[in-house]
Motif scaffolding. Structure first.
Motif, PDB file in Angstrom:
ATOM      1  N   UNK A 101       0.854  -1.202   0.000  1.00 22.63           N
ATOM      2  CA  UNK A 101       0.000   0.000   0.000  1.00 22.63           C
ATOM      3  C   UNK A 101       0.885   1.245   0.000  1.00 22.63           C
ATOM      4  N   UNK A 102       0.741   2.069  -1.026  1.00 22.96           N
ATOM      5  CA  UNK A 102       1.504   3.299  -1.137  1.00 22.96           C
ATOM      6  C   UNK A 102       0.583   4.495  -0.930  1.00 22.96           C
ATOM      7  N   UNK A 130       2.472  -3.281  -6.687  1.00 22.27           N
ATOM      8  CA  UNK A 130       3.134  -2.144  -6.058  1.00 22.27           C
ATOM      9  C   UNK A 130       2.194  -0.939  -6.145  1.00 22.27           C
ATOM     10  N   UNK A 131       1.394  -0.762  -5.103  1.00 24.10           N
ATOM     11  CA  UNK A 131       0.460   0.359  -5.065  1.00 24.10           C
ATOM     12  C   UNK A 131      -0.926  -0.006  -5.533  1.00 24.10           C
ATOM     13  N   UNK A 132      -1.913   0.695  -4.975  1.00 20.18           N
ATOM     14  CA  UNK A 132      -3.320   0.508  -5.319  1.00 20.18           C
ATOM     15  C   UNK A 132      -3.986   1.874  -5.472  1.00 20.18           C
ATOM     16  N   UNK A 133      -4.358   2.217  -6.709  1.00 19.93           N
ATOM     17  CA  UNK A 133      -5.060   3.465  -7.019  1.00 19.93           C
ATOM     18  C   UNK A 133      -4.302   4.705  -6.544  1.00 19.93           C
ATOM     19  N   UNK A 134      -2.976   4.631  -6.597  1.00 24.49           N
ATOM     20  CA  UNK A 134      -2.149   5.770  -6.193  1.00 24.49           C
ATOM     21  C   UNK A 134      -2.339   6.950  -7.141  1.00 24.49           C
ATOM     22  N   UNK A 135      -2.412   6.676  -8.444  1.00 28.61           N
ATOM     23  CA  UNK A 135      -2.622   7.743  -9.419  1.00 28.61           C
ATOM     24  C   UNK A 135      -4.035   8.314  -9.300  1.00 28.61           C
ATOM     25  N   UNK A 136      -5.007   7.457  -9.071  1.00 28.05           N
ATOM     26  CA  UNK A 136      -6.390   7.903  -8.912  1.00 28.05           C
ATOM     27  C   UNK A 136      -6.513   8.867  -7.727  1.00 28.05           C
ATOM     28  N   UNK A 137      -5.844   8.525  -6.622  1.00 30.34           N
ATOM     29  CA  UNK A 137      -5.925   9.373  -5.429  1.00 30.34           C
ATOM     30  C   UNK A 137      -4.997  10.579  -5.516  1.00 30.34           C
TER      31      UNK A 137
END
Length: 295
Positions: A101-102, A130-137
């Motif tokens: 989780x990033x 590596x990461x979940x919806x980091x760009x979305x958030x």
């Protein structure tokens, strides 16, 4: 597999026009007992939320509950006890999609990725995310995310590495798509206000958009689901009947076209209302007290 599950697999189509809620519940039970490719794991019990430590006992108990219904389990973090999930799942013969989780805390991000690398190199990870919806958030820049993806790819041996986000992000961010070994696309017709009657067609289009962006790379639907209670979003209405229909349609498509899908989610989690509104608490196949719903 039960006789119910075998009957579900034999179905060539489902006509809901003449089905009352009891008919739908019977079909749902058949679909559930036929088994799923994958299931998103909800480890937090009532009164818990991210930031609190998970116990091995609660993880083990919930994995034992879901194990008869799925081959794969997806976890979302590698800290606060979540790092125990992959090893315990392996004890039960399950395959694992394990996420780091990033967010916007650099120290936590580094720990998450370091733990993911360690867990993967111990043999407990089948796919690393590596990461979940980091760009979305908007928690990180694209360059920051790419640095974590490349770090994981360099350090993890013999395990595909990907990144999870909404399907359209892979179309709009080709550098991230190129960096991924596998495309992990979240596809939610509900969150785009789609009427349940058209939701399967909508999800297929989402999948195909991610597939085109991936240009031949494997695409896995890392999340999809439908809530059974809460406030509607435009033409998307939460209800028991709609949640059942969506689940059945998703599982049939998954089997008929060999689409790998991680259904969201295993258990209801009340803490999600803070980010998602009242519907956030009602995405589970089991309720917050670990009771199977709709059956």
């Amino acid at each position: 597999m039960s006789l119910r599950g075998e009957r579900f697999l034999a179905l060539t189509s489902v006509d809901y026009a003449d089905k009352d809620i009891e008919d739908l519940r019977a079909l749902y039970k058949e679909a559930l007992e036929a088994g799923m490719h994958g299931l998103c794991f909800s480890p937090y019990m009532e009164g818990q939320e991210p930031g609190q430590q998970l116990s091995e006992e609660q993880i083990r108990r919930r994995i034992e509950i879901i194990r008869p219904y799925t081959n794969w389990i997806r976890s979302f973090s590698c800290t606060e006890g979540n790092e125990l999930i992959p090893e315990i799942a392996k004890e039960y013969g399950m395959q694992t999609l394990v996420g780091a989780w990033l967010g916007n805390d650099p120290e936590t991000n580094e720990k998450e990725v370091a733990n993911l690398i360690e867990i993967a190199n111990k043999g407990f990870v089948d796919i690393a995310a590596v990461g979940n919806e980091v760009m979305y958030r908007g928690d990180l820049t694209e360059e920051e995310l790419l640095s974590f993806i490349h770090l994981a790819k360099n350090e993890i041996k013999n395990v595909p590495v990907g990144y999870v986000d909404a399907y359209y992000e892979f179309r709009e961010r080709p550098a991230i798509t190129e960096a991924c070994d596998v495309i992990l696309a979240n596809c939610y017709p509900f969150w785009e206000g789609c009427d349940q009657d058209y939701s399967l067609l909508y999800m297929k289009d989402m999948y195909n958009q991610a597939a085109r962006a991936g240009n031949g790379k494997k695409v896995i639907i890392s999340e999809t689901g439908w809530p059974d209670k809460g406030t509607n979003l435009e033409g998307a209405f939460p209800s028991e009947a709609n949640a059942i229909k969506y689940f059945i349609n998703t599982q049939k498509w998954s089997r008929e076209e060999d689409i790998e899908i991680f259904y969201f989610s295993s258990f209801d989690e009340s803490w999600k209302v803070g980010d998602e509104g009242d519907v956030g608490a009602f995405w589970g196949i089991w309720d917050k007290d670990e009771k199977l719903k709709f059956c």
